[in-house]
Scaffold this active site. Structure first.
Site, short mmCIF file in Angstrom:
data_model
loop_
_atom_site.label_atom_id
_atom_site.label_comp_id
_atom_site.label_asym_id
_atom_site.label_seq_id
_atom_site.Cartn_x
_atom_site.Cartn_y
_atom_site.Cartn_z
N GLU A 180 15.52 41.38 -16.02
CA GLU A 180 14.54 41.33 -17.11
C GLU A 180 13.10 41.48 -16.62
O GLU A 180 12.25 40.60 -16.81
CB GLU A 180 14.71 40.04 -17.91
CG GLU A 180 16.08 39.94 -18.57
CD GLU A 180 16.24 38.71 -19.46
OE1 GLU A 180 15.37 37.83 -19.44
OE2 GLU A 180 17.25 38.65 -20.19
N GLU B 182 24.18 40.09 -19.80
CA GLU B 182 23.95 38.78 -20.40
C GLU B 182 24.13 38.89 -21.90
O GLU B 182 23.74 39.89 -22.51
CB GLU B 182 22.52 38.25 -20.14
CG GLU B 182 22.26 37.74 -18.75
CD GLU B 182 20.86 37.14 -18.61
OE1 GLU B 182 20.32 36.61 -19.62
OE2 GLU B 182 20.30 37.19 -17.51
#
Length: 465
Positions: free
Chosen positions: A165, A367
């Protein structure tokens, strides 16, 4: 409705070093930004639970890998901590290296393929004091860290990732000012985002060099993980609404997707940033460096969509350019604990975007998960948390993953965040994500929730019902 995933589709756990390991003063580990912040202002963390213990996986990893095996999970993605593997001179910290060698060996004993990411928001504090991602020195230091990791663990790790991320730090630390160093400066955020892109590319270059020298496994591959969020706007958008979608998608999604797939950054976004006094700090030769950023596969984190419309003003209260404002979809369904929209179709929509724009790019859901506050309220008389909401959340998302695969998306696996409850930044243990709970009052003991048995059936049969 029942869905079936391919027989070779893998299931695993998503986690990170700083959120699980603990052992913050062991094995010669240096201070991270989170360790520093925890010491300076523990009140900033929910229930005053700082970074020190994670979920105690650094001490309990053998048992945790047994849990993964018991649940039918064949892989788990975690992260090495720069602060644990490398000392302040840039050299290998042998104690830290041995810590990870032992973890990798324990995972292998349980049949768990440990995927290894290199960075999960855990900047060494001494690097931040030197300027952090605003400085090219940090880009070079990260490349050196990656080089050391590939050579030290090249025969043990099959799947590597550079960043998790990478959009989050520019936003949280430099635009919104929520995280250390608490900055509200979009121009500096752009510099950080650009330098992280360069750091990713240089790390991939180090991997290719190690690959050429035979220092990593012959089946090793490298990727990038980002929290992609499909952008949506009104049903009858104006030109200004569509412009808001373009820049939101460009900064949050295409920036990282294009880098991972093609080794480039979206030129239309670069041009718009320059026009808004937030030009990237490019130097001659950077395009060649960025070209190394092309990866073998992609990690796609998905939690929620992003819905935007035209902004009401060109700048915010700090003078930063504004490209969009939130659009509240009348039909949205919310996870009230997190304030996030639940929209399973988004995982399909973005999967099809990858297929359309980069048809050869393989990816996996790296995720996806549901964090809920106050889960003890859902305990039954026998003490088991009846988390049907989590089962519904994952079932609905996996159904759309199955449809994306049917429609040609190259999605090869799914990692749930986080199979075992873990520490989560300022929120600490406020929201619980796990199929497996953690008892903070009794030595971080693990316990199964209702959803664990459902996960085992799905992971071992590939049937989602």
């Amino acid at each position: 409705m029942t869905s079936r995933l391919p027989d070779d589709f893998f299931f695993g756990a998503a986690l990170s070093g700083p959120q699980t390991e603990g052992c913050w003063k062991k094995t010669g580990k240096l201070e991270s930004v989170w360790d520093h912040w925890s010491q300076q202002d523990i009140d900033a963390f929910y229930n005053k639970v700082g970074s020190y213990v994670g979920n105690d996986m650094g001490n309990q990893y053998r048992g945790d890998y047994k849990i993964f095996h018991d649940l039918g999970l064949t892989s788990a993605r975690t992260s090495m901590q720069w602060t644990r593997l490398i000392d302040q001179t840039g050299a290998l910290n042998r104690e830290g290296a041995d810590f990870y060698h032992e973890m990798l060996a324990a995972a292998k004993e349980e049949g768990v393929d440990l995927f290894m990411n290199l960075y999960h928001f855990d900047m060494p504090y001494y690097m931040l004091e030197r300027g952090g991602w605003e400085k090219r020195e940090t880009v070079e230091a990260f490349a050196g860290y990656a080089r050391t990791a590939f050579r030290e663990f090249g025969q043990e790790v099959r799947c590597w990732f550079t960043f998790n991320e990478p959009i989050v730090e520019p936003e949280n630390s430099y635009t919104e000012g929520n995280w250390i160093p608490f900055v509200h400066d979009f121009k500096r955020a752009v510099t950080v985002q650009y330098h992280i892109a360069l750091a990713h590319a240089l790390a991939v270059r180090e991997f290719r060099l190690a690959q050429k020298e035979g220092l990593v496994r012959s089946d090793a591959k490298i990727g990038l993980i980002n929290c992609f969020a499909p952008p949506y706007t009104k049903e009858d958008p104006s030109a200004a609404d569509l412009e808001a979608v373009r820049m939101t998608d460009g900064l949050h999604n295409r920036w990282w997707l294009d880098l991972a797939a093609d080794g480039t950054l979206p030129q239309d976004v670069i041009d718009t940033l320059a026009a808004r006094d937030a030009a990237v700090p490019a130097r001659p030769g950077d395009d060649e460096l960025l070209s190394f950023g092309k990866v073998d596969w992609l990690g796609f984190n998905y939690y929620q969509p992003v819905r935007v419309q035209a902004p009401e003003a060109d700048a915010d209260e700090w003078g930063n350019p504004v490209f969009a404002r939130p659009y509240i979809w009348p039909e949205r369904r919310m996870n009230e604990s997190r304030g996030w929209e639940i929209y399973p179709q988004g995982i399909y929509d973005f999967g099809m975007k990858i297929k359309r724009e980069h048809p050869d790019l393989e990816f996996f859901i790296s995720e996806n998960g549901m964090g809920v506050e106050g889960e003890d309220a859902f305990r039954d008389e026998s003490g088991v948390i009846q988390d049907d909401y989590r089962i519904d959340f994952v079932r609905d998302h996996l159904a759309w993953v199955a449809k994306a695969i049917e429609d040609g998306a190259k999605c090869v696996g799914y990692h749930y965040w986080a199979v075992i409850d873990n520490w989560s930044w300022n929120n600490a243990f406020k929201n619980r994500y796990g199929f497996v709970g953690v008892d903070l009052m009794h030595g971080y003991q693990r316990y199964y929730k209702k959803s664990a048995e459902w996960l085992r059936r799905v992971a071992t049969t590939r049937v989602v019902e």
